[in-house]
Write an enzyme that holds these catalytic residues in place. Sequence first.
Site, PDB file in Angstrom:
ATOM      1  N   LYS A  14       0.825  -1.218   0.000  1.00  0.00           N
ATOM      2  CA  LYS A  14       0.000   0.000   0.000  1.00  0.00           C
ATOM      3  C   LYS A  14       0.860   1.269   0.000  1.00  0.00           C
ATOM      4  CE  LYS A  14      -2.317  -0.892   3.859  1.00  0.00           C
ATOM      5  NZ  LYS A  14      -1.696  -2.153   4.311  1.00  0.00           N
ATOM      6  N   ARG A  89      -9.565   1.171   9.045  1.00  0.00           N
ATOM      7  CA  ARG A  89      -9.240  -0.215   9.367  1.00  0.00           C
ATOM      8  C   ARG A  89     -10.347  -0.889  10.171  1.00  0.00           C
ATOM      9  NH1 ARG A  89      -3.139   0.614   9.085  1.00  0.00           N
ATOM     10  NH2 ARG A  89      -2.162  -1.414   9.213  1.00  0.00           N
ATOM     11  N   ARG A 128      11.070  -7.056   4.872  1.00  0.00           N
ATOM     12  CA  ARG A 128      11.041  -5.655   5.283  1.00  0.00           C
ATOM     13  C   ARG A 128      11.647  -5.504   6.688  1.00  0.00           C
ATOM     14  NH1 ARG A 128       5.396  -2.626   4.968  1.00  0.00           N
ATOM     15  NH2 ARG A 128       5.062  -3.356   7.075  1.00  0.00           N
ATOM     16  N   ARG A 134      11.680  -2.188  11.131  1.00  0.00           N
ATOM     17  CA  ARG A 134      10.502  -1.628  11.812  1.00  0.00           C
ATOM     18  C   ARG A 134      10.190  -2.445  13.049  1.00  0.00           C
ATOM     19  NH1 ARG A 134       5.320  -0.173   8.176  1.00  0.00           N
ATOM     20  NH2 ARG A 134       4.312  -1.137   9.973  1.00  0.00           N
ATOM     21  N   ARG A 145      -0.423  -8.980  13.374  1.00  0.00           N
ATOM     22  CA  ARG A 145      -0.953  -7.930  12.487  1.00  0.00           C
ATOM     23  C   ARG A 145      -1.817  -8.529  11.381  1.00  0.00           C
ATOM     24  NH1 ARG A 145       4.093  -5.491  10.650  1.00  0.00           N
ATOM     25  NH2 ARG A 145       2.927  -4.027   9.390  1.00  0.00           N
TER      26      ARG A 145
HETATM   27  P1  AMP Z   1       0.890   0.435   9.011  1.00  0.00           P
HETATM   28  O1  AMP Z   1       2.167   1.167   8.779  1.00  0.00           O
HETATM   29  O2  AMP Z   1      -0.261   0.985   8.206  1.00  0.00           O
HETATM   30  O3  AMP Z   1       1.016  -1.060   8.871  1.00  0.00           O
HETATM   31  O4  AMP Z   1       0.482   0.703  10.541  1.00  0.00           O
HETATM   32  C1  AMP Z   1       1.330   0.319  11.604  1.00  0.00           C
HETATM   33  C2  AMP Z   1       0.517   0.171  12.883  1.00  0.00           C
HETATM   34  O5  AMP Z   1      -0.104   1.423  13.204  1.00  0.00           O
HETATM   35  C3  AMP Z   1      -0.641  -0.822  12.807  1.00  0.00           C
HETATM   36  O6  AMP Z   1      -0.222  -2.149  13.044  1.00  0.00           O
HETATM   37  C4  AMP Z   1      -1.566  -0.291  13.905  1.00  0.00           C
HETATM   38  O7  AMP Z   1      -1.087  -0.647  15.196  1.00  0.00           O
HETATM   39  C5  AMP Z   1      -1.394   1.216  13.760  1.00  0.00           C
HETATM   40  N1  AMP Z   1      -2.402   1.787  12.820  1.00  0.00           N
HETATM   41  C6  AMP Z   1      -2.166   2.375  11.605  1.00  0.00           C
HETATM   42  N2  AMP Z   1      -3.305   2.772  11.031  1.00  0.00           N
HETATM   43  C7  AMP Z   1      -4.302   2.432  11.906  1.00  0.00           C
HETATM   44  C8  AMP Z   1      -5.717   2.547  11.871  1.00  0.00           C
HETATM   45  N3  AMP Z   1      -6.338   3.088  10.824  1.00  0.00           N
HETATM   46  N4  AMP Z   1      -6.403   2.082  12.950  1.00  0.00           N
HETATM   47  C9  AMP Z   1      -5.789   1.545  14.009  1.00  0.00           C
HETATM   48  N5  AMP Z   1      -4.470   1.381  14.095  1.00  0.00           N
HETATM   49  C10 AMP Z   1      -3.719   1.815  13.043  1.00  0.00           C
END
Ligand code: AMP
Length: 191
Positions: A14, A89, A128, A134, A145
């Site tokens: 994404k 989400r 990654r 990360r 996740r």
């Molecule tokens: P990402 O980089 O999009 O994979 O997000 C990393 C982490 O941030 C996720 O595993 C969640 O813990 C948190 N996170 C990001 N976006 C959201 C969202 N829309 N709702 C809840 N938690 C989020």
Amino acid sequence: MVNLIIFGPPGAGKGTQSVRIAQKYQLKHISTGEILREEVRIESKCGRVAKVYMDEGKLVPDEVLINILRRVIDENRYVNGFIFDGFPRTLVQAEELDKMLHHEDLSISLVLSLIVDHEELIERLYKRALQEGRADDKARVIHQRLETYNKMTAPLLDYFEAQGKLATVPGIGTIDDIFQSLYSNIDKLYH
Ligand code: AMP
């Protein structure tokens, strides 16, 4: 104004795709993961709350995300449109986003859902972890996740489908192939 959501499990690509789409169509890229990581880095109040959930591969509470989105939409009143990456989400977030946009006389134009199978996702997330280090790409958290995505986020596909906004795009092949499939869906909005 064109507003897009790029949707898919962690590791679907994404982020990579959003940056290119934002550039090509002059859209404001909103990655909630990036925003949250920055809040964690500066140790803000919301960052301290978010960290607990992020470290566990769980979703940060809706209320925190909705406040962030409200602020971001408010700060970007004069953009051509948005591409939302990693948001919504949950169903609550999707409904709130619709309401927030509606309030500004806006709406989501299209949801681009990237389809990648489970084994490929695991492989990409491990890779990654090695490349970017990360904190939430550790083995246990990767599985958490993906589980969180399947349980809390994947059901949103029905919500978008019911709105007639869903376009599914294969998330495998070369990066350029995937971009082409995404572009062909987005271009239709401009004609
Ligand atoms: P990402 O980089 O999009 O994979 O997000 C990393 C982490 O941030 C996720 O595993 C969640 O813990 C948190 N996170 C990001 N976006 C959201 C969202 N829309 N709702 C809840 N938690 C989020």
